[in-house]
Write an enzyme that holds these catalytic residues in place. Structure first.
Site, short mmCIF file in Angstrom:
data_model
loop_
_atom_site.label_atom_id
_atom_site.label_comp_id
_atom_site.label_asym_id
_atom_site.label_seq_id
_atom_site.Cartn_x
_atom_site.Cartn_y
_atom_site.Cartn_z
N ASP A 226 0.81 -1.22 0.00
CA ASP A 226 0.00 0.00 0.00
C ASP A 226 0.84 1.27 0.00
O ASP A 226 0.43 2.30 0.54
CB ASP A 226 -0.96 0.01 1.21
CG ASP A 226 -1.89 -1.17 1.21
OD1 ASP A 226 -2.25 -1.62 0.11
OD2 ASP A 226 -2.25 -1.65 2.30
N LYS B 72 1.94 2.13 -5.10
CA LYS B 72 2.48 1.55 -6.34
C LYS B 72 1.57 1.83 -7.52
O LYS B 72 2.02 2.09 -8.64
CB LYS B 72 2.66 0.03 -6.19
CG LYS B 72 3.64 -0.37 -5.12
CD LYS B 72 3.68 -1.87 -4.93
CE LYS B 72 2.41 -2.45 -4.37
NZ LYS B 72 2.14 -2.07 -2.96
N GLY B 73 0.24 1.77 -7.26
CA GLY B 73 -0.73 1.98 -8.33
C GLY B 73 -0.56 3.36 -8.95
O GLY B 73 -0.47 3.52 -10.17
N LYS B 74 -0.46 4.36 -8.10
CA LYS B 74 -0.31 5.74 -8.58
C LYS B 74 1.01 5.90 -9.35
O LYS B 74 1.04 6.49 -10.42
CB LYS B 74 -0.35 6.72 -7.40
CG LYS B 74 0.00 8.12 -7.82
CD LYS B 74 -0.12 9.13 -6.72
CE LYS B 74 0.59 10.40 -7.16
NZ LYS B 74 0.27 11.54 -6.32
N ASN C 164 -5.19 -10.07 -3.65
CA ASN C 164 -4.86 -9.54 -2.31
C ASN C 164 -4.42 -8.09 -2.46
O ASN C 164 -4.50 -7.31 -1.53
CB ASN C 164 -3.78 -10.39 -1.61
CG ASN C 164 -2.58 -10.72 -2.49
OD1 ASN C 164 -2.60 -10.51 -3.70
ND2 ASN C 164 -1.53 -11.24 -1.88
N GLY D 238 -4.51 -4.22 -3.76
CA GLY D 238 -5.50 -3.21 -4.05
C GLY D 238 -4.77 -1.94 -4.40
O GLY D 238 -4.06 -1.38 -3.58
N HIS D 239 -4.86 -1.51 -5.67
CA HIS D 239 -4.11 -0.35 -6.13
C HIS D 239 -5.08 0.75 -6.52
O HIS D 239 -5.90 0.57 -7.41
CB HIS D 239 -3.21 -0.74 -7.31
CG HIS D 239 -2.24 -1.83 -6.98
ND1 HIS D 239 -1.52 -2.50 -7.92
CD2 HIS D 239 -1.87 -2.37 -5.79
CE1 HIS D 239 -0.74 -3.40 -7.34
NE2 HIS D 239 -0.95 -3.35 -6.05
N GLN E 271 2.07 -5.94 -3.31
CA GLN E 271 2.55 -6.11 -1.94
C GLN E 271 3.85 -5.33 -1.73
O GLN E 271 4.04 -4.32 -2.36
CB GLN E 271 2.72 -7.60 -1.58
CG GLN E 271 1.40 -8.36 -1.43
CD GLN E 271 0.80 -8.81 -2.74
OE1 GLN E 271 1.47 -9.44 -3.54
NE2 GLN E 271 -0.45 -8.51 -2.97
N THR F 135 3.17 -12.61 2.59
CA THR F 135 2.30 -13.18 1.57
C THR F 135 3.01 -14.39 0.97
O THR F 135 4.15 -14.70 1.34
CB THR F 135 1.90 -12.12 0.52
OG1 THR F 135 0.85 -12.66 -0.28
CG2 THR F 135 3.07 -11.71 -0.36
N THR G 144 -7.61 -1.04 0.67
CA THR G 144 -8.39 -1.02 -0.57
C THR G 144 -9.10 -2.34 -0.79
O THR G 144 -10.19 -2.40 -1.35
CB THR G 144 -7.43 -0.78 -1.77
OG1 THR G 144 -6.62 0.35 -1.48
CG2 THR G 144 -8.18 -0.52 -3.06
N LYS H 170 2.99 10.26 -0.19
CA LYS H 170 2.24 10.73 0.99
C LYS H 170 3.03 11.62 1.93
O LYS H 170 2.77 11.64 3.13
CB LYS H 170 1.65 9.51 1.73
CG LYS H 170 0.71 8.70 0.84
CD LYS H 170 -0.08 7.68 1.61
CE LYS H 170 -1.55 7.94 1.52
NZ LYS H 170 -2.42 6.89 2.01
N LEU H 171 3.98 12.36 1.38
CA LEU H 171 4.72 13.31 2.21
C LEU H 171 3.76 14.35 2.80
O LEU H 171 3.95 14.84 3.91
CB LEU H 171 5.82 13.99 1.37
CG LEU H 171 6.78 14.90 2.12
CD1 LEU H 171 7.58 14.13 3.18
CD2 LEU H 171 7.76 15.60 1.16
N ASP H 172 2.70 14.66 2.02
CA ASP H 172 1.70 15.65 2.47
C ASP H 172 1.06 15.28 3.80
O ASP H 172 0.65 16.14 4.57
CB ASP H 172 0.61 15.80 1.39
CG ASP H 172 0.01 14.45 0.98
OD1 ASP H 172 0.78 13.59 0.52
OD2 ASP H 172 -1.22 14.26 1.12
#
Ligand code: GDP
Ligand code: IMO
Ligand code: MG
Length: 428
Positions: free
Chosen positions: A7, A10-12, A32, A34-35, A217, A232, A292, A324-326
């Site tokens: 989490d 990676k998706g972004k 398993n 969720g992106h 993962q 996993t 997610t 997510k530094l914000d």
């Protein structure tokens, strides 16, 4: 790759890199994962489809190393179609293994049996499916295309599980004939997408084009290098991209680790920097840290640089994407873990291999100045407050890997390219 416990965003990051890529391929894990991708305020969640799919017609592949629940995949394809996303570029490896109804049941039964020792799996059947793959009892995508073979294989796979499946003996989902027929139907629907994805990868690379290998993962959930047994059942590390996509190690030029500016973990297992205080709650709320896939609250803690430097080594990272530094805005001072302490005075600079040590390791933190300002509008490193820049420099210096990208919000434009431009565009 995920450089933490999953989490990381990676998706972004994949979505951003995919713009310049000719093929995006997933190489391990299953639903398993969720992106989440946010584009123009719209949220997209992917469990199996690679995060490049939002570019019309982009070649996106699910590699042989992935385990596929066909129900979930078909649902995802349908969901994309409903939102008018073009999925014609989606390819599925004929060699990928399938999650069967008994895998899902066995996952839950295994967790129930473990009781307090449970792993906290996503209960999607991932572990039992990979177990069957290793036991050579797996059902593969290509088996869907021949009903007689499929039936025989399902029978052989279920035989040794009879005892464990006894409580579900009357479950219609486990009826051999009904299951075979249902899966044959899935085969028909997936057939246009089924192909030799390793060959596709090879051809794309031969033409001098760019392939992005999308991990699921994270390194600390790796079955070999993570916090076993709280991991996993696949290898999310970089080396696994070769096996799970079918390319040689020389095909890979860059290895980017995606890491949050702090750490989260879903499920059980050791987490030395975990916070059970207001700072942890700040991260949970400001970072919307809910899974997610399962909706579970994620455990939050300070950035663990011992674990991140370990991830840099195991993956051979050439770049870091810090997301997510914000979320850290308003926490002052900030802390980062630079070593572990164990028992009476033992200090660990390297990630300890011994499970008992890791379980009772305490984080030794270093304090860094925090920043108050909302940074979600920053688009260059120079826009960031001095304390945020110092934080990134400290992380990069400690881990020994340059920061290539910084996330300052969930939106695709809320990003800072540390070198001033998109890397793949720079290569081309
Ligand atoms: P993945 O599994 O690694 O793809 O990550 P997830 O999608 O499960 O979780 C990351 C979450 O953080 C998603 O909801 C993203 O939309 C969000 N996100 C990604 N990057 C950033 C960022 O830089 N800032 C903020 N605030 N959110 C982000
Ligand atoms: P993405 O790709 C976070 C965790 C589970 C559990 C352990 C084993 O979104 O980063 P499993 O169902 O795989 O057998 O569960 O691994 N886990 C994840 N945690 N992100 C993920 O994927 C995860 N996939 C599995 O919570 O602790
Ligand atoms: Mg996720």
């Amino acid at each position: 790759m995920g450089a933490q416990w999953g989490d990381e965003g990676k998706g972004k990051v994949t979505d951003l890199l995919a713009e310049q890529a000719d093929l995006v391929i997933r190489f391990q894990g299953g639903n398993n994962a969720g992106h989440t991708i946010v584009r123009d305020g719209e949220e997209y969640k992917f469990h199996l489809i690679p995060s490049g799919i939002l570019y019309p017609g982009k070649a996106c592949a699910i590699g042989n190393g992935v385990v596929i629940d066909p129900v979930v995949l078909l649902d995802e394809i349908e969901g994309m179609r409903r939102r008018r996303v073009d999925v014609s570029g989606l390819k599925i490896s004929a060699n990928a293994h399938l999650i069967m109804p008994y895998h899902v049941l066995l996952d839950s039964a295994g967790e129930a049996r473990l009781g307090k020792l449970r792993i906290g799996t996503t209960r999607r059947g991932i572990g039992p499916c990979y177990a069957d793959k290793a036991a050579r009892l797996g059902i593969r995508v290509q088996d869907l295309l021949d009903e007689a073979i499929l039936r025989k294989k399902i029978m052989a796979a279920m035989e040794p599980k009879r005892h464990m499946l006894r409580p579900h003996a009357k479950d219609p989902a486990l009826d051999l004939h009904a299951m075979t027929e249902e899966y044959v139907t899935y085969g028909h629907r997936l057939e246009p997408h089924i192909t030799d994805t390793a060959l596709l990868c090879h051809e794309t690379l031969e033409q001098g084009r760019t392939v992005v290998f999308e991990g699921a993962q994270g390194t600390m959930l790796d079955i070999d290098h993570g916090t076993y047994p709280f991991v996993t059942s696949s290898n999310p590390v970089a080396g696994s991209a070769c096996v799970g996509a079918g390319v040689g190690p020389r095909a890979i030029d860059e290895v980017w680790g995606v890491a949050k500016a702090y750490v989260t973990r879903v499920g059980e297992g050791p987490f030395p920097t975990e916070l059970a205080d207001d700072v942890g709650r700040h991260m949970l709320e400001r970072g919307h840290e809910y899974g997610t896939t399962t909706g579970r609250q994620r455990r939050c803690g300070w950035l663990d640089l011992v674990a991140l430097r370990y991830a840099a080594r195991i993956n051979g990272l050439t770049g870091l994407a810090v997301t997510k530094l914000d979320v850290l805005a308003g926490i002052d001072p900030l802390q980062v873990c630079t070593r572990y302490r164990h028992g009476e005075g033992a200090v660990f600079d390297e990630f300890p291999y011994h499970q008992s040590i890791l379980h009772s390791a305490e984080a030794v933190n270093e304090e860094l100045p925090g920043f108050e300002d909302d940074i979600s509008g920053c688009r260059t490193i120079a826009d960031l407050p001095a304390a945020a820049r110092e934080y990134l420099e400290f992380v990069s210096g400690f881990v020994g890997v340059p920061v290539k990208l910084v996330g300052v919000g969930p939106g695709r434009d809320q990003v800072i390219w540390a070198d001033g431009e998109q890397p793949l565009r720079a290569v081309a």
